[in-house]
Write an enzyme that holds these catalytic residues in place. Structure first.
Site, PDB file in Angstrom:
ATOM      1  CG  ASN A 139      -1.678   0.451   0.418  1.00  0.00           C
ATOM      2  OD1 ASN A 139      -3.242   0.596   0.511  1.00  0.00           O
ATOM      3  ND2 ASN A 139      -1.608   2.704   1.688  1.00  0.00           N
ATOM      4  CB  SER A 193      -1.071   5.621   1.754  1.00  0.00           C
ATOM      5  OG  SER A 193      -0.869   5.704   3.361  1.00  0.00           O
ATOM      6  CB  ILE A 194       0.294  10.860   2.478  1.00  0.00           C
ATOM      7  CG1 ILE A 194       0.862  10.889   0.422  1.00  0.00           C
ATOM      8  CG2 ILE A 194       0.104  12.488   2.864  1.00  0.00           C
ATOM      9  CD1 ILE A 194       0.852  12.105  -0.145  1.00  0.00           C
ATOM     10  CB  ALA A 195       0.799   8.325   6.977  1.00  0.00           C
ATOM     11  NE  ARG A 196      -1.352  13.986  12.036  1.00  0.00           N
ATOM     12  CZ  ARG A 196      -2.039  13.978  13.127  1.00  0.00           C
ATOM     13  NH1 ARG A 196      -2.791  15.173  12.445  1.00  0.00           N
ATOM     14  NH2 ARG A 196      -2.228  14.244  14.327  1.00  0.00           N
ATOM     15  CD  GLN A 252      -6.918   6.747   5.784  1.00  0.00           C
ATOM     16  OE1 GLN A 252      -8.036   6.533   5.214  1.00  0.00           O
ATOM     17  NE2 GLN A 252      -6.448   8.147   5.436  1.00  0.00           N
ATOM     18  CD  GLU A 264      -4.075  16.779   9.822  1.00  0.00           C
ATOM     19  OE1 GLU A 264      -3.861  15.946   9.777  1.00  0.00           O
ATOM     20  OE2 GLU A 264      -5.180  17.376   8.587  1.00  0.00           O
TER      21      GLU A 264
HETATM   22  C1  JQH Z   1      -2.761  14.473   0.307  1.00  0.00           C
HETATM   23  C2  JQH Z   1      -2.381  14.058   1.921  1.00  0.00           C
HETATM   24  C3  JQH Z   1      -3.191  12.754   2.355  1.00  0.00           C
HETATM   25  C4  JQH Z   1      -3.402  13.022   3.709  1.00  0.00           C
HETATM   26  C5  JQH Z   1      -2.623  13.663   4.694  1.00  0.00           C
HETATM   27  C6  JQH Z   1      -1.880  14.532   3.926  1.00  0.00           C
HETATM   28  C7  JQH Z   1      -1.606  14.801   2.928  1.00  0.00           C
HETATM   29  C8  JQH Z   1      -0.795  16.213   2.439  1.00  0.00           C
HETATM   30  C9  JQH Z   1      -0.813  15.470   5.070  1.00  0.00           C
HETATM   31  C10 JQH Z   1      -0.893  16.642   4.521  1.00  0.00           C
HETATM   32  C11 JQH Z   1      -0.336  14.486   5.619  1.00  0.00           C
HETATM   33  C12 JQH Z   1      -2.182  15.712   6.563  1.00  0.00           C
HETATM   34  C13 JQH Z   1      -2.135  14.340   6.563  1.00  0.00           C
HETATM   35  C14 JQH Z   1      -4.601  14.017   6.989  1.00  0.00           C
HETATM   36  C15 JQH Z   1      -4.077  12.889   7.265  1.00  0.00           C
HETATM   37  C16 JQH Z   1      -5.916  12.303   6.698  1.00  0.00           C
HETATM   38  C17 JQH Z   1      -6.331  11.343   7.688  1.00  0.00           C
HETATM   39  C18 JQH Z   1      -7.061  10.578   7.583  1.00  0.00           C
HETATM   40  C19 JQH Z   1      -8.228  10.842   6.735  1.00  0.00           C
HETATM   41  C20 JQH Z   1      -7.908  11.978   5.817  1.00  0.00           C
HETATM   42  C21 JQH Z   1      -6.681  12.500   6.112  1.00  0.00           C
HETATM   43  C22 JQH Z   1      -3.358  12.020   6.672  1.00  0.00           C
HETATM   44  C23 JQH Z   1      -2.395  11.640   7.508  1.00  0.00           C
HETATM   45  O1  JQH Z   1      -2.101  12.001   8.481  1.00  0.00           O
HETATM   46  N1  JQH Z   1      -3.207  10.101   8.088  1.00  0.00           N
HETATM   47  C24 JQH Z   1      -3.607   9.457   7.106  1.00  0.00           C
HETATM   48  O2  JQH Z   1      -3.917   8.609   7.614  1.00  0.00           O
HETATM   49  N2  JQH Z   1      -4.004   9.316   5.846  1.00  0.00           N
HETATM   50  C25 JQH Z   1      -3.584  11.208   5.001  1.00  0.00           C
HETATM   51  N3  JQH Z   1      -4.369  11.887   4.332  1.00  0.00           N
HETATM   52  C26 JQH Z   1      -5.270  11.466   3.175  1.00  0.00           C
HETATM   53  C27 JQH Z   1      -4.403   9.747   2.823  1.00  0.00           C
HETATM   54  O3  JQH Z   1      -3.190  10.002   2.277  1.00  0.00           O
HETATM   55  C28 JQH Z   1      -5.550   9.142   1.963  1.00  0.00           C
HETATM   56  O4  JQH Z   1      -6.510   9.199   2.838  1.00  0.00           O
HETATM   57  C29 JQH Z   1      -5.197   8.142   1.253  1.00  0.00           C
HETATM   58  O5  JQH Z   1      -6.040   7.966   0.464  1.00  0.00           O
HETATM   59  C30 JQH Z   1      -4.739   6.485   2.037  1.00  0.00           C
HETATM   60  O6  JQH Z   1      -4.918   5.834   1.438  1.00  0.00           O
HETATM   61  P1  JQH Z   1      -5.448   4.546   1.300  1.00  0.00           P
HETATM   62  O7  JQH Z   1      -5.284   4.302   2.789  1.00  0.00           O
HETATM   63  O8  JQH Z   1      -6.338   4.895   0.444  1.00  0.00           O
HETATM   64  O9  JQH Z   1      -4.338   3.482   0.361  1.00  0.00           O
HETATM   65  N4  JQH Z   1      -2.688  13.277   5.586  1.00  0.00           N
HETATM   66  K     K Z   2      -3.656   5.242  -1.703  1.00  0.00           K
HETATM   67 MN    MN Z   3      -4.676   1.513  -0.884  1.00  0.00          MN
END
Ligand code: JQH
Ligand code: K
Ligand code: MN
Length: 500
Positions: free
Chosen positions: A168, A170-173, A190, A281
């Site tokens: 997988n 994804s982006i997670a901080r 996630q 956030e």
């Molecule tokens: C583009 C982007 C996406 C995210 C984030 C950020 C950016 C710039 C930052 C700036 C780091 C802020 C936080 C804000 C975050 C956040 C946390 C929970 C829900 C939404 C956002 C979070 C995070 O910390 N943790 C998280 O689990 N997912 C994040 N996502 C969403 C996530 O990349 C998508 O949902 C994606 O679809 C995951 O992939 P998958 O699990 O489906 O394979 N992160």
């Molecule tokens: K993804």
């Molecule tokens: Mn995925």
């Protein structure tokens, strides 16, 4: 080898922004302690050029330069989405609709697995063990209320299911904790959290890699809620019609994009946690009481490109000028929601999360002629949509759906809010869902009056009853719709003569 196109190579992407005159090369020394983030935040809000900081106070040994606002709107009002659509190889005048179409264009196609290459630019410099000191890197403090320096906000978190069947992205901080450790948010539903739970069951720490400055189209797939089990790198291969090139990590069996700027690799502890956050956030708030205990990332190696590697950052906040948490998370969730509704036979043309709603709302544009064929009504139609969207991961962060007609452009908030304000009767046209998973980061959930993890969701019907079965019974009173073509042409022809 010739440099790949901007959507496949971060450095080529930066050069493309420069050639678009959409990049500011900042050679003056800038402080990573708040100053870099403040400049980036203002750049989003004014829709300025993307700031590339070449001279970060405290940078050494090629680590690192910083690029802000890689996913912000472009500085050219004629092509507002150019910076975004360059991530996916579309032409500068491509629309948000084109962007969504592109990201959905590989649905139903077989994935194209990445190829493994011997080495690549991200292997030009390597740090192990004692050479690693995260506290000595100029990791930026992004908001005065943040609980740490968030080195990871725009990199790709790479983790593999213990059965190796699913990798997988994804982006997670994640923020710096000490010399060799970070701590990062890993939250359900996630996929990183689902896979982490499998490693916990297996009793072994979870290997990870974070690829910063990765191919832009891979950053898009990483930010997209593709279905469980889909290996994002294979979906990207299908999007591009060619495999991504990955190289093996130094300290585990994961693979990372060969041309990444910086790779941080190691294992995520399944036992040790540390205080994570607060973090400014995506809804524009940083709650001072955000007390999260999150897993610890143990860093075993850092590898990076020569020539001063570039760290991309996102500085989330109010979407007065949207940042990547709106332009990527919102738009890519919209794509998956559209896919879900169309796959279930609903006459949905497009879905979009307006920036003005901090991407908490999504407008669902319905083909009204096709709607008539369903012989349905607002209650039945809205409940069906809510049951689908609010019970799927792609709908997790959406709390209000607005069902609008095809006379409404979902990408134009003035259209959306006009139909919501004038056609959705309070008390009769909204259908509430209290038994569905909520998005806990929404302030009225985390710090609101009710339960934090469930409910607070609604589908707003913005179609009048007769629109479910016949042509609209009104003329829209605007220049576009209120006048015959002949009059409009005459007015446009004479406009400048009128001196207006
Ligand atoms: C583009 C982007 C996406 C995210 C984030 C950020 C950016 C710039 C930052 C700036 C780091 C802020 C936080 C804000 C975050 C956040 C946390 C929970 C829900 C939404 C956002 C979070 C995070 O910390 N943790 C998280 O689990 N997912 C994040 N996502 C969403 C996530 O990349 C998508 O949902 C994606 O679809 C995951 O992939 P998958 O699990 O489906 O394979 N992160
Ligand atoms: K993804
Ligand atoms: Mn995925």
């Amino acid at each position: 080898t010739s440099t790949p196109p901007p959507h496949l190579d971060f450095r080529a992407f930066v050069d493309a922004l420069r050639s678009d005159d959409d990049l500011a090369d900042i050679n003056a020394e800038v402080d990573p302690n708040l100053e870099v983030a403040a400049v980036t935040r203002r750049a989003y809000e004014l829709q300025s050029k993307a700031p590339l900081f070449h001279n970060i106070k405290g940078a050494h040994d090629g680590l690192f330069r910083i690029l802000g606002a890689s996913g912000g709107l472009s500085s050219d009002p004629q092509f507002p989405y150019r910076r975004l659509v360059r991530h996916v190889g579309l032409s500068p005048n491509a629309s948000l609709g084109d962007f969504i179409d592109k990201m959905l264009s590989a649905k139903g196609k077989p994935g194209i697995p990445p190829v493994h290459v011997e080495t690549g630019p991200c292997k030009e410099n390597k740090l192990f063990g004692n050479d690693i000191d995260l506290t000595k890197l100029p990791a930026p403090l992004l908001n005065k209320a943040d609980g740490g320096n968030y080195i990871q906000t725009m990199g790709i978190n790479i983790v593999q299911h213990p059965t190796k069947a699913w990798v997988n992205w994804s982006i997670a901080r994640a923020m710096v904790l000490d010399k060799t450790r970070m701590v990062g948010l890993i939250m359900k539903p996630q996929h990183i959290a689902r896979i982490y739970a499998q490693w916990m069951e297996s009793g072994k720490d979870m290997p990870f890699a974070i690829a910063l400055g990765a191919p832009p189209i891979a950053v898009m797939a990483s930010s997209m809620p593709l279905p469980e089990g889909v290996t994002e790198s294979e979906y990207v291969g299908a999007l591009c019609g060619e495999p991504l090139e990955l190289v093996k990590c130094e300290t585990n069996d994961l693979y990372v994009p060969a041309r990444s700027e910086i790779v941080i690799e190691g294992t995520v502890s399944i036992t040790e946690r540390a205080k994570e956050g607060p973090f400014g956030e995506m809804h524009g708030y940083s709650f001072l009481d955000e007390e999260l205990m999150e897993p610890i990332y143990n860093v075993a190696a850092i590898t990076y490109r020569s020539g001063n590697a570039i760290l991309p950052i996102s500085v989330p906040g109010r979407a007065t000028g949207p940042d990547e948490t709106h332009t990527l998370i919102g738009t890519l969730a919209s794509a998956e929601i559209r896919q879900l509704l169309q796959e279930n036979g609903l006459p949905v043309l497009n879905v979009f999360t307006p920036y003005e709603t901090q991407v908490i709302w999504a407008a669902v544009q319905v083909d009204r002629k096709k709607l008539w064929e369903l012989e349905t009504n607002a209650e039945e139609f809205c409940r069906k949509i809510g049951q689908l969207v609010f019970r799927r991961k792609c709908g997790m962060q959406i709390h209000r759906l607005l069902i609008v007609g095809d006379d409404i452009d979902p990408f134009n908030f003035k259209d959306v809010i006009w139909s919501y304000a004038s056609r959705c009767r309070p008390g009769m046209d909204e259908y509430h869902f209290e038994d569905v998973a909520a998005y806990p980061l929404v302030p009225y959930m985390s710090h609101g009056p009710g339960a934090k993890l469930t409910g607070g969701k609604v589908v707003a019907n913005c179609l009048l009853p007769h629109e479910y079965k016949q042509e609209q019974m009104w003329v829209t009173c605007d220049f576009e719709n209120g006048y015959p073509e002949e009059i409009k042409e005459r007015v446009l022809r004479r406009w400048s003569d009128f001196g207006l």
